[in-house]
Design a protein around this motif. Structure first.
Motif, PDB file in Angstrom:
ATOM      1  N   VAL B 299       0.842  -1.194   0.000  1.00  0.00           N
ATOM      2  CA  VAL B 299       0.000   0.000   0.000  1.00  0.00           C
ATOM      3  C   VAL B 299       0.878   1.245   0.000  1.00  0.00           C
ATOM      4  O   VAL B 299       0.681   2.194  -0.761  1.00  0.00           O
ATOM      5  CB  VAL B 299      -0.947  -0.003   1.217  1.00  0.00           C
ATOM      6  CG1 VAL B 299      -1.605   1.350   1.398  1.00  0.00           C
ATOM      7  CG2 VAL B 299      -2.002  -1.089   1.062  1.00  0.00           C
ATOM      8  N   PHE B 300       1.899   1.199   0.832  1.00  0.00           N
ATOM      9  CA  PHE B 300       2.806   2.320   0.960  1.00  0.00           C
ATOM     10  C   PHE B 300       3.522   2.599  -0.363  1.00  0.00           C
ATOM     11  O   PHE B 300       3.564   3.723  -0.863  1.00  0.00           O
ATOM     12  CB  PHE B 300       3.813   1.992   2.061  1.00  0.00           C
ATOM     13  CG  PHE B 300       4.831   3.052   2.294  1.00  0.00           C
ATOM     14  CD1 PHE B 300       4.460   4.267   2.839  1.00  0.00           C
ATOM     15  CD2 PHE B 300       6.152   2.825   1.974  1.00  0.00           C
ATOM     16  CE1 PHE B 300       5.406   5.249   3.050  1.00  0.00           C
ATOM     17  CE2 PHE B 300       7.102   3.799   2.183  1.00  0.00           C
ATOM     18  CZ  PHE B 300       6.731   5.018   2.714  1.00  0.00           C
ATOM     19  N   MET B 301       4.053   1.526  -0.943  1.00  0.00           N
ATOM     20  CA  MET B 301       4.747   1.640  -2.219  1.00  0.00           C
ATOM     21  C   MET B 301       3.808   2.151  -3.301  1.00  0.00           C
ATOM     22  O   MET B 301       4.156   3.018  -4.097  1.00  0.00           O
ATOM     23  CB  MET B 301       5.277   0.264  -2.650  1.00  0.00           C
ATOM     24  CG  MET B 301       6.426  -0.225  -1.829  1.00  0.00           C
ATOM     25  SD  MET B 301       7.849   0.807  -2.151  1.00  0.00           S
ATOM     26  CE  MET B 301       9.106  -0.029  -1.263  1.00  0.00           C
ATOM     27  N   GLY B 302       2.600   1.587  -3.286  1.00  0.00           N
ATOM     28  CA  GLY B 302       1.599   1.995  -4.268  1.00  0.00           C
ATOM     29  C   GLY B 302       1.296   3.479  -4.159  1.00  0.00           C
ATOM     30  O   GLY B 302       1.144   4.175  -5.158  1.00  0.00           O
ATOM     31  N   LEU B 303       1.280   3.963  -2.932  1.00  0.00           N
ATOM     32  CA  LEU B 303       0.991   5.373  -2.691  1.00  0.00           C
ATOM     33  C   LEU B 303       2.056   6.253  -3.339  1.00  0.00           C
ATOM     34  O   LEU B 303       1.753   7.231  -4.030  1.00  0.00           O
ATOM     35  CB  LEU B 303       0.946   5.612  -1.184  1.00  0.00           C
ATOM     36  CG  LEU B 303       0.003   6.714  -0.726  1.00  0.00           C
ATOM     37  CD1 LEU B 303      -1.431   6.327  -1.019  1.00  0.00           C
ATOM     38  CD2 LEU B 303       0.200   7.001   0.733  1.00  0.00           C
ATOM     39  N   ILE B 304       3.302   5.856  -3.123  1.00  0.00           N
ATOM     40  CA  ILE B 304       4.403   6.627  -3.710  1.00  0.00           C
ATOM     41  C   ILE B 304       4.288   6.619  -5.227  1.00  0.00           C
ATOM     42  O   ILE B 304       4.402   7.659  -5.888  1.00  0.00           O
ATOM     43  CB  ILE B 304       5.760   6.030  -3.272  1.00  0.00           C
ATOM     44  CG1 ILE B 304       5.936   6.205  -1.771  1.00  0.00           C
ATOM     45  CG2 ILE B 304       6.895   6.691  -4.030  1.00  0.00           C
ATOM     46  CD1 ILE B 304       7.169   5.559  -1.219  1.00  0.00           C
ATOM     47  N   ALA B 305       4.026   5.431  -5.762  1.00  0.00           N
ATOM     48  CA  ALA B 305       3.912   5.316  -7.211  1.00  0.00           C
ATOM     49  C   ALA B 305       2.742   6.151  -7.730  1.00  0.00           C
ATOM     50  O   ALA B 305       2.856   6.820  -8.759  1.00  0.00           O
ATOM     51  CB  ALA B 305       3.720   3.855  -7.592  1.00  0.00           C
ATOM     52  N   ALA B 306       1.643   6.131  -6.990  1.00  0.00           N
ATOM     53  CA  ALA B 306       0.474   6.900  -7.411  1.00  0.00           C
ATOM     54  C   ALA B 306       0.807   8.384  -7.469  1.00  0.00           C
ATOM     55  O   ALA B 306       0.419   9.086  -8.401  1.00  0.00           O
ATOM     56  CB  ALA B 306      -0.686   6.661  -6.447  1.00  0.00           C
ATOM     57  N   ILE B 307       1.580   8.841  -6.480  1.00  0.00           N
ATOM     58  CA  ILE B 307       1.953  10.259  -6.476  1.00  0.00           C
ATOM     59  C   ILE B 307       2.768  10.590  -7.719  1.00  0.00           C
ATOM     60  O   ILE B 307       2.514  11.582  -8.406  1.00  0.00           O
ATOM     61  CB  ILE B 307       2.734  10.606  -5.188  1.00  0.00           C
ATOM     62  CG1 ILE B 307       1.782  10.564  -3.995  1.00  0.00           C
ATOM     63  CG2 ILE B 307       3.379  11.979  -5.310  1.00  0.00           C
ATOM     64  CD1 ILE B 307       2.461  10.646  -2.659  1.00  0.00           C
ATOM     65  N   SER B 308       3.715   9.698  -8.062  1.00  0.00           N
ATOM     66  CA  SER B 308       4.539  10.010  -9.225  1.00  0.00           C
ATOM     67  C   SER B 308       3.710   9.980 -10.504  1.00  0.00           C
ATOM     68  O   SER B 308       3.955  10.743 -11.425  1.00  0.00           O
ATOM     69  CB  SER B 308       5.733   9.058  -9.313  1.00  0.00           C
ATOM     70  OG  SER B 308       5.292   7.745  -9.498  1.00  0.00           O
ATOM     71  N   LEU B 309       2.693   9.110 -10.525  1.00  0.00           N
ATOM     72  CA  LEU B 309       1.820   9.075 -11.704  1.00  0.00           C
ATOM     73  C   LEU B 309       0.992  10.352 -11.816  1.00  0.00           C
ATOM     74  O   LEU B 309       0.812  10.884 -12.906  1.00  0.00           O
ATOM     75  CB  LEU B 309       0.899   7.862 -11.632  1.00  0.00           C
ATOM     76  CG  LEU B 309       1.488   6.589 -12.210  1.00  0.00           C
ATOM     77  CD1 LEU B 309       0.596   5.409 -11.906  1.00  0.00           C
ATOM     78  CD2 LEU B 309       1.693   6.707 -13.696  1.00  0.00           C
ATOM     79  N   VAL B 310       0.521  10.824 -10.674  1.00  0.00           N
ATOM     80  CA  VAL B 310      -0.276  12.053 -10.697  1.00  0.00           C
ATOM     81  C   VAL B 310       0.583  13.207 -11.194  1.00  0.00           C
ATOM     82  O   VAL B 310       0.149  14.037 -12.008  1.00  0.00           O
ATOM     83  CB  VAL B 310      -0.867  12.345  -9.302  1.00  0.00           C
ATOM     84  CG1 VAL B 310      -1.401  13.760  -9.241  1.00  0.00           C
ATOM     85  CG2 VAL B 310      -1.973  11.360  -8.992  1.00  0.00           C
ATOM     86  N   VAL B 311       1.844  13.232 -10.732  1.00  0.00           N
ATOM     87  CA  VAL B 311       2.754  14.280 -11.195  1.00  0.00           C
ATOM     88  C   VAL B 311       2.911  14.193 -12.717  1.00  0.00           C
ATOM     89  O   VAL B 311       2.833  15.199 -13.431  1.00  0.00           O
ATOM     90  CB  VAL B 311       4.122  14.165 -10.490  1.00  0.00           C
ATOM     91  CG1 VAL B 311       5.128  15.102 -11.120  1.00  0.00           C
ATOM     92  CG2 VAL B 311       3.965  14.478  -9.018  1.00  0.00           C
ATOM     93  N   GLY B 312       3.077  12.967 -13.212  1.00  0.00           N
ATOM     94  CA  GLY B 312       3.177  12.771 -14.660  1.00  0.00           C
ATOM     95  C   GLY B 312       1.920  13.251 -15.371  1.00  0.00           C
ATOM     96  O   GLY B 312       1.985  13.890 -16.416  1.00  0.00           O
ATOM     97  N   GLY B 313       0.772  12.950 -14.782  1.00  0.00           N
ATOM     98  CA  GLY B 313      -0.498  13.361 -15.366  1.00  0.00           C
ATOM     99  C   GLY B 313      -0.633  14.872 -15.424  1.00  0.00           C
ATOM    100  O   GLY B 313      -1.097  15.433 -16.423  1.00  0.00           O
TER     101      GLY B 313
END
Lengths: 251, 442
Positions: B299-313
């Motif tokens: 979950v924690f890792m996913g959260l970090i990844a989600a943040i980087s995806l949002v930044v990309g978006g």
């Protein structure tokens, strides 16, 4: 005779900074098929407004506008798009080609928005390009063409959807006198072939080539009369096309 | 369908107008998607490693260990006080708990082993034949302890890999007799084991086990020859302890009985509550804990990844807003030539989705490279910074990233979703423009 376009008491008001401007105050006329009309008038006469209405880019405040059988004055935005895609051929003063597309692709665009684009259409686009004298520049991009050549691509594009009429907005405004002659010759030839052309211009010299002149003043028709002193374009289409081809070979 | 193909073709054409801009936009999504896959792969690798180590303890086992109380409790004027598990308790557990399949009594002491002039420090383990099975010990040569060794209290021993290597660098150890210091006994070597990875420590309740320095002898022999009182010579001190058994490893018939059996055993050892010198460890519980940890980690890792995806978006949205402004005139032309609002929306959406899908595909490729990249990094660290790698925990040191199959469609889906989500606003804005205004724009 079939009517290409018919205006019935067209009115258009704008609200500008809280004040209502009456751009058109009731304009009525008919354009029969095969006509070649110039719409003239000084700035502020309602010329552009009329052009936008005829081009189905805008809706009138009152009155009716028939393109063929259908009253377009009450159509929705999507219906108007459909009308533009199928019944109107636009030619603009600044050519308005899409820069990243090639000559053929630019000619194709209206067909694309009709939802039909087949291999046979590609061939038709090539023929149109050849007809306006650009058969050997199909893969060029607009930036690689001269102003006159770009305008000829635009004319080919306006023909691709077999429109009810070609709506030309100061088509020679950006061209020198020789190229102007060439473009007017092309229009004349198209009209001779039976195409209906409505041209908005403020130049008498250009309007003299048409069959009929409608003059607007303060949002009303001042005069609507056949052009008795019609001037025919000096350069014939074929010599022009030949010159274009020569130009390629030497350039 | 043809319409879509055409739109896609035109979209790609528009994107190639600004190759640098498109590439940078793609990079944002690329990093996002790659990090999703990488983080999940590394997370999975670490948790699998941890789980593997716990599983080596056995899901069907219960470990009962003696815990040495603080010195002031055990040592009085008359010397050390006995503590820990008693043999009687072992017998009682074996006889009364029906769910138990097997039980291994274990006694461990630190000792020096000697063969001729060679000395090795290690752990002397008294146990029964099942010990090898429970601890996944594999015999390389000879045999492990057998039932008769226990019954006859034979003076035999089995050497772990490292001990065998140190004591017998050249000879064949089988049949040789080794000497265990402080006791005047010789033990005949009957078997040598394969090297075995150490188990990791789990929380505070079970310390790490390094089997490589062990010498195994029958528990019965150990009782007879060495006894319960063990004196260890430290630097200038003697340290004595009286202890019957260090550990009892219990195995149950079925995994579902583990927890109930553990509770029962705990009840039977209530008498140790005062001294608190016995601990019951259930690897299954640890396994469950590890699963929970793994989930939290994911979950924690996913959260970090989600943040980087949002930044990309957001990067995509930014670029597309600029593009829409720049191409206002084109939008006007297209509208005049018959494009509906939905055509314009579609055109710009296709472009953003194309960008994000390209980024996504690149990210997936990079994701698959993760195990190799980690291998390379490990190799670099081992070559140029061996100290650093030694300081890492075993679980991290041995991690083998596992690219999760479901993370690929997930990452791809997310990238498409981001393209749509962040492309929608610019596209709608483009479509809302008045064609007359748009045409007038230079």
């Amino acid at each position: 005779m079939t009517i290409a376009a018919r205006c019935v008491d067209l009115k258009k008001d704008y609200v500008l900074k809280g004040e209502t401007v009456h751009a058109l105050r009731g304009v009525s006329f008919e354009v029969p098929e095969g006509d070649y009309v110039a719409i003239m008038g000084p700035s502020g006469s309602g010329k552009s407004t009329l052009l936008n209405l005829l081009g189905c880019l805008d809706r009138p405040t009152a009155g009716a506008l028939f393109l063929g059988e259908d009253d377009v004055s009450t159509m929705t935005d999507d219906e108007l798009s459909w009308i533009r895609a199928t019944r109107i051929g636009f030619v603009f003063q600044s050519y308005n080609l899409i820069p990243q597309l090639t000559v053929v692709e630019n000619i194709e665009v209206p067909l694309y928005y009709q939802g039909r684009l087949r291999a046979s259409d590609r061939e038709r686009c090539r023929q149109l390009a050849a007809m306006v004298g650009l058969g050997d520049r199909l893969r060029h991009r607009p930036a690689q063409l001269s102003g006159g050549q770009q305008q000829r691509v635009a004319i080919a594009r306006s023909l691709v959807n077999d429109p009810f009429f070609i709506l030309a907005d100061e088509p020679t405004g950006n061209l020198d006198s020789q190229t102007t002659e060439e473009i007017l010759a092309l229009f004349e030839r198209l009209n001779d072939d039976g195409k209906t052309i409505i041209m908005v211009t403020h130049e008498d010299e250009v309007a003299r080539h048409t069959k009929r002149i409608i003059r607007l003043r303060d949002g009303m028709i001042q005069s609507d009369a056949p052009n008795t002193q019609r001037k025919h374009a000096g350069t014939s289409y074929w010599s022009m096309a030949g010159a274009a081809r020569e130009g390629v070979r030497h350039g | 369908m043809g319409r879509w193909m055409h739109t896609i073709r035109m979209g790609c054409k528009s994107l190639t107008l600004h190759p640098m801009r498109s590439a940078l936009t793609i990079l944002g999504i690329f990093i996002g998607v790659a990090s999703v896959i990488w983080l999940l792969a590394i997370g999975e690798g670490i948790s699998r490693e941890a789980q593997r180590q716990i599983e080596q303890l056995g899901a069907d086992t219960i470990i009962v260990r003696s815990v040495k109380p603080p010195v002031e409790v055990t040592v009085d004027r008359r010397g050390p006080t006995p503590y820990g598990l008693k043999r009687a308790e072992y017998e009682r557990i074996v006889e009364t708990v029906p769910t138990i399949k097997s039980a291994i009594p274990i006694r461990e002491i630190r000792r020096q082993f000697r063969y001729r002039s060679r000395l090795v420090d290690g752990r002397l383990v008294g146990c029964t034949p099942e010990y090898a099975d429970v601890n996944k010990l594999v015999v390389a040569r000879g045999r492990f302890l057998e039932e008769t060794d226990i019954l006859k209290k034979q003076d035999v021993c089995v050497l772990a890999a490292r001990v065998a290597e140190r004591l017998f660098p050249l000879e064949d150890p089988i049949g040789k007799r080794i000497y265990i210091s402080e006791h005047t006994d010789f033990y005949q070597v009957v078997g040598v084991l394969e090297p075995r990875n150490p188990t990791a420590a789990i929380g505070g309740s079970l310390s790490a086990q390094d089997y490589s320095g062990d010498v195994y002898i029958p528990i019965s022999t150990m009782r007879q020859r060495i006894g319960d009182i063990v004196v260890t010579r430290g630097s200038g001190t003697f340290e004595g302890e009286i202890l019957e058994l260090n550990q009892i490893t219990l195995r149950v018939h079925e995994v579902k009985d583990v927890l109930a059996t553990a509770e029962l055993v705990q009840d039977m050892l209530r008498s140790h509550d005062k001294l608190n010198d016995v601990a019951v460890v259930v690897p299954l519980e640890l396994l469950e804990q590890a699963r929970t940890m793994r989930l939290m980690f994911m979950v924690f890792m996913g959260l970090i990844a989600a943040i980087s995806l949002v930044v990309g978006g957001i990067g995509i949205m930014n670029i597309m807003l600029a593009t829409v402004t720049e191409r206002t005139r084109e939008i006007g032309i297209r509208r005049a030539l018959g494009a509906r609002r939905s055509d314009i929306v579609r055109q710009f959406l296709v472009e953003t989705v194309a960008l994000s899908v390209l980024g996504g595909l690149g990210g997936i490729l990079a994701g698959y490279a993760c195990p190799y990249a980690v291998e390379l990094l490990r190799w670099l660290l081992e070559t140029y910074a061996p100290k650093t790698i030694e300081s890492l925990p075993v679980v991290v040191r041995n991690v083998k990233p596992t690219v999760l199959v479901w993370s690929i469609p997930l990452a791809f889906g997310i990238s498409v979703l981001i393209g749509v989500a962040f492309g929608l606003y610019p596209a709608v804005r483009a479509a809302r423009m008045d064609p007359i205004e748009a045409l007038r724009r230079q």
